[in-house]
Design a protein around this motif. Sequence first.
Motif, PDB file in Angstrom:
ATOM      1  N   THR A  58       0.857  -1.187   0.000  1.00  0.00           N
ATOM      2  CA  THR A  58       0.000   0.000   0.000  1.00  0.00           C
ATOM      3  C   THR A  58       0.891   1.235   0.000  1.00  0.00           C
ATOM      4  OG1 THR A  58      -1.671  -1.190   1.254  1.00  0.00           O
ATOM      5  CG2 THR A  58      -1.834   1.199   1.251  1.00  0.00           C
ATOM      6  N   THR A  59       0.498   2.239  -0.772  1.00  0.00           N
ATOM      7  CA  THR A  59       1.284   3.480  -0.797  1.00  0.00           C
ATOM      8  C   THR A  59       1.121   4.225   0.523  1.00  0.00           C
ATOM      9  OG1 THR A  59      -0.528   4.741  -1.785  1.00  0.00           O
ATOM     10  CG2 THR A  59       1.058   3.750  -3.301  1.00  0.00           C
ATOM     11  N   ASP A  60       2.097   5.066   0.828  1.00  0.00           N
ATOM     12  CA  ASP A  60       2.011   5.873   2.044  1.00  0.00           C
ATOM     13  C   ASP A  60       1.211   7.151   1.769  1.00  0.00           C
ATOM     14  OD1 ASP A  60       3.730   7.635   0.721  1.00  0.00           O
ATOM     15  OD2 ASP A  60       5.462   7.189   1.986  1.00  0.00           O
ATOM     16  N   ILE A  61       1.201   8.060   2.702  1.00  0.00           N
ATOM     17  CA  ILE A  61       0.415   9.300   2.601  1.00  0.00           C
ATOM     18  C   ILE A  61       0.841  10.153   1.406  1.00  0.00           C
ATOM     19  CG2 ILE A  61       1.893  10.642   4.153  1.00  0.00           C
ATOM     20  CD1 ILE A  61      -1.890  10.867   4.237  1.00  0.00           C
ATOM     21  N   ASP A  62       2.106   9.995   0.964  1.00  0.00           N
ATOM     22  CA  ASP A  62       2.629  10.762  -0.170  1.00  0.00           C
ATOM     23  C   ASP A  62       2.623   9.971  -1.472  1.00  0.00           C
ATOM     24  OD1 ASP A  62       3.213  13.081   1.389  1.00  0.00           O
ATOM     25  OD2 ASP A  62       4.951  12.008   2.197  1.00  0.00           O
ATOM     26  N   GLY A  63       1.988   8.797  -1.482  1.00  0.00           N
ATOM     27  CA  GLY A  63       1.886   7.990  -2.691  1.00  0.00           C
ATOM     28  C   GLY A  63       3.085   7.106  -2.986  1.00  0.00           C
ATOM     29  N   PHE A  64       4.076   7.093  -2.094  1.00  0.00           N
ATOM     30  CA  PHE A  64       5.280   6.289  -2.312  1.00  0.00           C
ATOM     31  C   PHE A  64       5.069   4.843  -1.899  1.00  0.00           C
ATOM     32  CE2 PHE A  64       7.071  10.549  -2.066  1.00  0.00           C
ATOM     33  CZ  PHE A  64       7.921  10.542  -3.153  1.00  0.00           C
ATOM     34  N   TYR A  65       5.758   3.924  -2.596  1.00  0.00           N
ATOM     35  CA  TYR A  65       5.701   2.505  -2.253  1.00  0.00           C
ATOM     36  C   TYR A  65       7.049   1.855  -2.521  1.00  0.00           C
ATOM     37  CZ  TYR A  65       5.425   1.626  -7.268  1.00  0.00           C
ATOM     38  OH  TYR A  65       5.698   1.584  -8.601  1.00  0.00           O
ATOM     39  N   THR A  66       7.285   0.735  -1.852  1.00  0.00           N
ATOM     40  CA  THR A  66       8.458  -0.104  -2.088  1.00  0.00           C
ATOM     41  C   THR A  66       7.974  -1.542  -2.114  1.00  0.00           C
ATOM     42  OG1 THR A  66       9.916   1.436  -0.931  1.00  0.00           O
ATOM     43  CG2 THR A  66      10.729  -0.804  -1.233  1.00  0.00           C
ATOM     44  N   LEU A  67       8.186  -2.193  -3.228  1.00  0.00           N
ATOM     45  CA  LEU A  67       7.783  -3.585  -3.412  1.00  0.00           C
ATOM     46  C   LEU A  67       9.051  -4.424  -3.467  1.00  0.00           C
ATOM     47  CD1 LEU A  67       5.201  -5.258  -3.831  1.00  0.00           C
ATOM     48  CD2 LEU A  67       5.438  -4.871  -6.259  1.00  0.00           C
ATOM     49  N   THR A  68       9.185  -5.386  -2.541  1.00  0.00           N
ATOM     50  CA  THR A  68      10.406  -6.186  -2.433  1.00  0.00           C
ATOM     51  C   THR A  68      10.142  -7.648  -2.778  1.00  0.00           C
ATOM     52  OG1 THR A  68       9.994  -6.584  -0.089  1.00  0.00           O
ATOM     53  CG2 THR A  68      11.348  -4.672  -0.644  1.00  0.00           C
ATOM     54  N   ASN A  69      11.211  -8.422  -2.767  1.00  0.00           N
ATOM     55  CA  ASN A  69      11.167  -9.869  -3.048  1.00  0.00           C
ATOM     56  C   ASN A  69      10.574 -10.168  -4.415  1.00  0.00           C
ATOM     57  OD1 ASN A  69      12.313 -10.497  -0.541  1.00  0.00           O
ATOM     58  ND2 ASN A  69      10.319 -10.429   0.439  1.00  0.00           N
ATOM     59  N   LEU A  70      10.973  -9.397  -5.404  1.00  0.00           N
ATOM     60  CA  LEU A  70      10.503  -9.600  -6.771  1.00  0.00           C
ATOM     61  C   LEU A  70      11.525 -10.407  -7.560  1.00  0.00           C
ATOM     62  CD1 LEU A  70       9.293  -5.965  -7.424  1.00  0.00           C
ATOM     63  CD2 LEU A  70       7.848  -7.972  -7.129  1.00  0.00           C
ATOM     64  N   PRO A  71      11.066 -11.223  -8.496  1.00  0.00           N
ATOM     65  CA  PRO A  71      12.022 -11.943  -9.335  1.00  0.00           C
ATOM     66  C   PRO A  71      12.766 -10.964 -10.234  1.00  0.00           C
ATOM     67  CG  PRO A  71       9.801 -12.208 -10.191  1.00  0.00           C
ATOM     68  CD  PRO A  71       9.684 -11.479  -8.889  1.00  0.00           C
ATOM     69  N   ASN A  72      13.979 -11.299 -10.581  1.00  0.00           N
ATOM     70  CA  ASN A  72      14.773 -10.445 -11.467  1.00  0.00           C
ATOM     71  C   ASN A  72      14.369 -10.692 -12.910  1.00  0.00           C
ATOM     72  OD1 ASN A  72      16.266  -9.083  -9.528  1.00  0.00           O
ATOM     73  ND2 ASN A  72      17.716 -10.757  -9.358  1.00  0.00           N
ATOM     74  N   GLU A  73      13.206 -10.206 -13.259  1.00  0.00           N
ATOM     75  CA  GLU A  73      12.655 -10.328 -14.607  1.00  0.00           C
ATOM     76  C   GLU A  73      11.671  -9.182 -14.818  1.00  0.00           C
ATOM     77  OE1 GLU A  73       8.985 -13.374 -13.662  1.00  0.00           O
ATOM     78  OE2 GLU A  73      10.927 -14.210 -14.152  1.00  0.00           O
ATOM     79  N   LYS A  74      11.221  -9.019 -16.031  1.00  0.00           N
ATOM     80  CA  LYS A  74      10.251  -7.972 -16.332  1.00  0.00           C
ATOM     81  C   LYS A  74       8.926  -8.330 -15.649  1.00  0.00           C
ATOM     82  CE  LYS A  74       7.953  -5.637 -20.112  1.00  0.00           C
ATOM     83  NZ  LYS A  74       7.803  -5.547 -21.565  1.00  0.00           N
ATOM     84  N   ILE A  75       8.335  -7.347 -14.961  1.00  0.00           N
ATOM     85  CA  ILE A  75       7.052  -7.560 -14.291  1.00  0.00           C
ATOM     86  C   ILE A  75       6.113  -6.412 -14.640  1.00  0.00           C
ATOM     87  CG2 ILE A  75       8.043  -8.849 -12.362  1.00  0.00           C
ATOM     88  CD1 ILE A  75       7.656  -6.265 -10.692  1.00  0.00           C
ATOM     89  N   ASN A  76       4.844  -6.632 -14.425  1.00  0.00           N
ATOM     90  CA  ASN A  76       3.842  -5.584 -14.582  1.00  0.00           C
ATOM     91  C   ASN A  76       3.218  -5.312 -13.229  1.00  0.00           C
ATOM     92  OD1 ASN A  76       3.943  -5.229 -17.471  1.00  0.00           O
ATOM     93  ND2 ASN A  76       2.986  -7.236 -17.630  1.00  0.00           N
ATOM     94  N   LEU A  77       2.951  -4.037 -12.968  1.00  0.00           N
ATOM     95  CA  LEU A  77       2.322  -3.637 -11.715  1.00  0.00           C
ATOM     96  C   LEU A  77       0.967  -3.050 -11.997  1.00  0.00           C
ATOM     97  CD1 LEU A  77       5.313  -1.882  -9.933  1.00  0.00           C
ATOM     98  CD2 LEU A  77       4.529  -4.229  -9.645  1.00  0.00           C
ATOM     99  N   THR A  78       0.048  -3.218 -11.056  1.00  0.00           N
ATOM    100  CA  THR A  78      -1.285  -2.641 -11.147  1.00  0.00           C
ATOM    101  C   THR A  78      -1.539  -1.851  -9.869  1.00  0.00           C
ATOM    102  OG1 THR A  78      -2.044  -4.561 -12.406  1.00  0.00           O
ATOM    103  CG2 THR A  78      -3.728  -3.173 -11.421  1.00  0.00           C
ATOM    104  N   ALA A  79      -1.972  -0.607 -10.030  1.00  0.00           N
ATOM    105  CA  ALA A  79      -2.328   0.226  -8.878  1.00  0.00           C
ATOM    106  C   ALA A  79      -3.839   0.427  -8.881  1.00  0.00           C
ATOM    107  CB  ALA A  79      -1.615   1.566  -8.961  1.00  0.00           C
ATOM    108  N   SER A  80      -4.435   0.308  -7.695  1.00  0.00           N
ATOM    109  CA  SER A  80      -5.870   0.528  -7.598  1.00  0.00           C
ATOM    110  C   SER A  80      -6.181   1.188  -6.260  1.00  0.00           C
ATOM    111  CB  SER A  80      -6.637  -0.799  -7.717  1.00  0.00           C
ATOM    112  OG  SER A  80      -6.295  -1.671  -6.663  1.00  0.00           O
ATOM    113  N   GLY A  81      -7.233   1.978  -6.282  1.00  0.00           N
ATOM    114  CA  GLY A  81      -7.657   2.655  -5.072  1.00  0.00           C
ATOM    115  C   GLY A  81      -9.111   3.056  -5.183  1.00  0.00           C
ATOM    116  N   ILE A  82      -9.721   3.366  -4.074  1.00  0.00           N
ATOM    117  CA  ILE A  82     -11.122   3.770  -4.046  1.00  0.00           C
ATOM    118  C   ILE A  82     -11.258   5.088  -4.790  1.00  0.00           C
ATOM    119  CG2 ILE A  82     -13.026   4.462  -2.557  1.00  0.00           C
ATOM    120  CD1 ILE A  82     -11.868   2.581  -0.450  1.00  0.00           C
ATOM    121  N   GLY A  83     -12.170   5.127  -5.722  1.00  0.00           N
ATOM    122  CA  GLY A  83     -12.409   6.337  -6.507  1.00  0.00           C
ATOM    123  C   GLY A  83     -11.571   6.444  -7.767  1.00  0.00           C
ATOM    124  N   TYR A  84     -10.737   5.439  -8.065  1.00  0.00           N
ATOM    125  CA  TYR A  84      -9.894   5.481  -9.267  1.00  0.00           C
ATOM    126  C   TYR A  84     -10.162   4.288 -10.146  1.00  0.00           C
ATOM    127  CZ  TYR A  84      -7.304   9.284  -7.220  1.00  0.00           C
ATOM    128  OH  TYR A  84      -6.950  10.497  -6.696  1.00  0.00           O
TER     129      TYR A  84
END
Length: 84
Positions: A58-84
């Motif tokens: 989940t992003t913090d109050i300023d919209g920042f995030y850190t996603l760890t433990n990802l495989p070393n390959e190309k990945i796709n991310l999806t962001a979702s939130g209430i009202g978007y």
Amino acid sequence: MNVLNLKLKVGFVTILLITVSSVFAQTGIVRGVVFNKETGEPVPFCTVLRTGTTHGVTTDIDGFYTLTNLPNEKINLTASGIGY
């Protein structure tokens, strides 16, 4: 076989196993910020997921995030939130 040769072989196998396990244990990190494309303002407390998985944060109050433990390959991310 003398004791010194046996110790050297055991030591070599141990070093080899540690090296192999550390190579396979490498993971990636993605850091970023989620913002509203129209206003440019950060989107706080939205969910950022690796697409097709439940691995996310989940992003913090300023919209920042850190996603760890990802495989070393190309990945796709999806962001979702209430009202978007």
